[in-house]
Design a protein around this motif. Structure first.
Motif, PDB file in Angstrom:
ATOM      1  N   ARG A 288       0.846  -1.206   0.000  1.00 24.79           N
ATOM      2  CA  ARG A 288       0.000   0.000   0.000  1.00 24.79           C
ATOM      3  C   ARG A 288       0.878   1.251   0.000  1.00 24.79           C
ATOM      4  N   ALA A 289       1.967   1.191   0.767  1.00 23.37           N
ATOM      5  CA  ALA A 289       2.906   2.313   0.802  1.00 23.37           C
ATOM      6  C   ALA A 289       3.824   2.314  -0.416  1.00 23.37           C
ATOM      7  N   LYS A 290       3.763   1.235  -1.220  1.00 23.40           N
ATOM      8  CA  LYS A 290       4.640   1.077  -2.390  1.00 23.40           C
ATOM      9  C   LYS A 290       6.102   1.248  -1.971  1.00 23.40           C
ATOM     10  N   ALA A 291       6.455   0.478  -0.896  1.00 24.70           N
ATOM     11  CA  ALA A 291       7.806   0.605  -0.336  1.00 24.70           C
ATOM     12  C   ALA A 291       8.239  -0.693   0.323  1.00 24.70           C
ATOM     13  N   VAL A 292       9.562  -0.860   0.399  1.00 24.40           N
ATOM     14  CA  VAL A 292      10.169  -1.881   1.243  1.00 24.40           C
ATOM     15  C   VAL A 292      10.733  -1.159   2.458  1.00 24.40           C
ATOM     16  N   VAL A 293      10.247  -1.505   3.653  1.00 27.04           N
ATOM     17  CA  VAL A 293      10.642  -0.836   4.891  1.00 27.04           C
ATOM     18  C   VAL A 293      11.622  -1.735   5.630  1.00 27.04           C
ATOM     19  N   VAL A 294      12.828  -1.209   5.910  1.00 26.24           N
ATOM     20  CA  VAL A 294      13.879  -2.008   6.548  1.00 26.24           C
ATOM     21  C   VAL A 294      14.263  -1.366   7.871  1.00 26.24           C
ATOM     22  N   VAL A 295      14.170  -2.161   8.961  1.00 29.95           N
ATOM     23  CA  VAL A 295      14.602  -1.710  10.287  1.00 29.95           C
ATOM     24  C   VAL A 295      15.694  -2.646  10.779  1.00 29.95           C
TER      25      VAL A 295
END
Length: 566
Positions: A466-473
């Motif tokens: 939905r955010a059109k992203a890959v989120v890396v923590v």
């Protein structure tokens, strides 16, 4: 609050229970403040109180009390009697001529023995049992695989028999049809001849009736009778049908012809294991061999899964993959043969929303509608996690054996990642903690696809479409970066990340369903390249130990194995 700086962790005096501890009685093992030392010393004057600074506690040896002479401490040890003794014991001549040692020396000797035994247990015995447990687990996994292969072989042999029987049935039925057609043609020819004769007889009857009615003598004498010809009746043709003589089905004979199983056995070999030798562990932080990206990724294998819609793929080994699609069935396929080895139906009958494989080789799946995370062990399904007010979506196994689950709230307004050890919640990752986005959600809300994986450097990577992203923590849940695609994409459509995985080089790979490709991202978030290989709506991803990529394609129901590293 940090427990190391929390006031609740300050040591308090055991007597007044308010002042901070400063002293310690090694004799009574009591913590004291300076004000209570005197009070403690006179509380039991029969004891030889050894009060020291708290930091020096346990420095004074606590001699054992004598069992014979009350209130005396044993500072010697009788080796013949193997007991501690006090001065009064020695003076009583009960141990006359016995070898005596200072008890502290005996204590040191015993501690040396215990240290050696502890070290041996830590360094050799326990690791040996770990290896044995791992060996047994591997044997069980191998046994599952080999019995599965055996069942597959029997099934295939049965299919071969069915094919041969079908061929034989088809051949015999063809022979029946040929015999029937030959006899029908003969009878039809015979019938045609009879019908012709019947027509001729009708004509003869008409001629005779004309002669009877006429007075013309010349016509009357011109009629020739053929009754004698028609009175010679034709031969009767009687068809003879073939008979089907079936072979007798003898159970034992049929079993021998089809094939039999040899007996299985379990043997016990007490010499089968050897004690693990102490070896230096590999250097911490050792890196895998560096592999370069191929100029042109190549398709190695294509496996047709038979789903109406295919969503997920997870590597069980370098020879087998689990898959799941738009129904309740999870299927295990042989990679080399492309054949179905086994299938498991979810406990609730719902579609699994994601699948993963644990370090021990067990299948894990999330049940969104049932709010559960489940594990399949020996084809039996166990519920590991049941959520309240949340629904699980993506799941993955970590290098430490924990489970990472990404989930939504029932109202779809919140999304978070939770780390579980078994069914125990260890960590929650939900909010950003820095910059202008501090306190804001890391992940978008709403009922959308989100998948999760752990990188080799222990980063937690989430594809948030939905955010059109890959989120890396990082491991602590601190945001490292967001990858939002690379322009132009192959089809120049919006970045739509779904399945996600990582390889031995710490590359992050995510399926871009709208652009029919897979993005390869460096561990710091930089785009490296695309993999397309004729992909069609890629969804789930996984990578085996040889860094071969497996892509589950949504509509064409096929898994593609792709080699992209040298």
């Amino acid at each position: 609050m940090d427990p190391r700086t929390s006031a609740q962790d300050v040591m308090r005096c055991d007597l007044c229970e308010t002042a901070v501890v400063q002293m310690h009685c090694d004799t009574c093992l009591v913590n004291l403040c300076t004000a209570c030392v005197g009070k403690h010393m006179i509380s039991d004057e029969s004891k030889d109180h050894k009060v020291v600074k708290f930091q020096s506690r346990k420095s004074t040896p606590l001699y054992p009390g004598c069992t014979t002479h009350n209130k005396e401490r044993c500072k010697m040890f009788c080796k013949q009697c193997d007991i501690p003794v006090c001065i009064s014991c020695i003076e009583s001549n009960r141990h006359l001529g016995h070898e005596l040692s200072k008890i502290l020396r005996v204590l040191d000797e015993k501690k040396d023995i215990f240290i050696k035994e502890r070290n041996e247990l830590n360094d050799t015995v326990y690791p040996t049992y770990q290896d044995i447990a791992s060996d047994v687990q591997n044997r069980m996994s191998q046994l599952e695989k080999e019995y599965g292969d055996l069942s597959t072989a029997i099934t295939k042999h049965g299919e071969d028999w069915h094919r041969e029987i079908d061929k034989l049935v088809k051949k015999l039925k063809a022979e029946v049809d040929e015999m029937k057609n030959t006899q029908l043609q003969t009878l039809q020819k015979h019938l045609d001849e009879i019908n012709k004769t019947m027509s001729d007889i009708k004509d003869e009857i008409n001629s005779t009736e004309t002669a009877i009615d006429t007075n013309d003598m010349s016509k009357l004498f011109s009629v020739t009778s053929k009754v004698h010809i028609y009175k010679n009746l034709p031969h009767k043709i009687v068809p003879s049908l073939p008979k089907f003589i079936s072979g007798k089905i003898q159970g034992e004979e049929l079993s021998k012809m089809f094939g039999t199983l040899s007996s299985s056995s379990l043997t016990s070999d007490k010499h089968g294991y050897s004690m693990k030798t102490t070896q230096k562990p590999p250097e911490a932080g050792s890196s895998p061999p560096v592999k370069q990206l191929l100029d042109e990724p190549e398709t190695v294998t294509i496996i047709d899964t038979g789903y109406e819609y295919l969503f997920h793929v997870a590597c069980l080994s370098d020879e087998e993959i689990w898959t799941s699609g738009g129904d309740s069935m999870m299927k295990l396929f042989s990679i080399n043969q492309g054949s179905l080895l086994k299938s498991i139906t979810t406990k609730s009958g719902n579609m699994p929303f994601d699948i993963a494989v644990t370090k021990s080789g067990d299948l894990v799946y999330t049940d969104y509608n049932d709010r559960t995370v489940n594990i399949v062990k020996n084809e039996k399904i166990e519920e590991v996690i049941r959520l309240q007010n949340w629904r699980p979506r993506g799941v993955c196994n970590t290098s430490s054996g924990d489970l990472l689950v990404i989930m939504y709230s029932d109202d779809y307004k919140q999304t978070k990642v939770v780390c579980y050890s078994g069914s125990t919640e260890k960590q929650t990752i939900q909010l950003d903690d820095k910059g202008k986005y501090k306190g804001k959600p890391l992940y978008s809300s709403g009922h959308y696809n989100r998948y999760i994986t752990e990188n080799r450097n222990l980063d937690i990577c989430v594809s948030d479409n939905r955010a059109k992203a890959v989120v890396v923590v990082n491991q602590a849940g601190k945001l490292r970066f967001r990858y939002t695609g690379h322009t132009p994409d192959p089809k120049n459509k919006p970045f739509y990340p779904v399945g996600i995985t990582t390889d031995s080089q710490s590359h992050i790979l995510t399926a871009d369903s709208y652009n029919d490709c897979v993005h390869i991202i460096y561990q710091d978030g930089h785009f490296l390249r695309y993999i397309d290989c004729g992909l069609s709506e890629p969804q789930g991803l996984c990578i085996d130990t040889n860094d071969n990529l497996f892509v589950a394609q949504f509509k064409n129901k096929k898994v593609k194995e792709i080699k992209y590293l040298q």
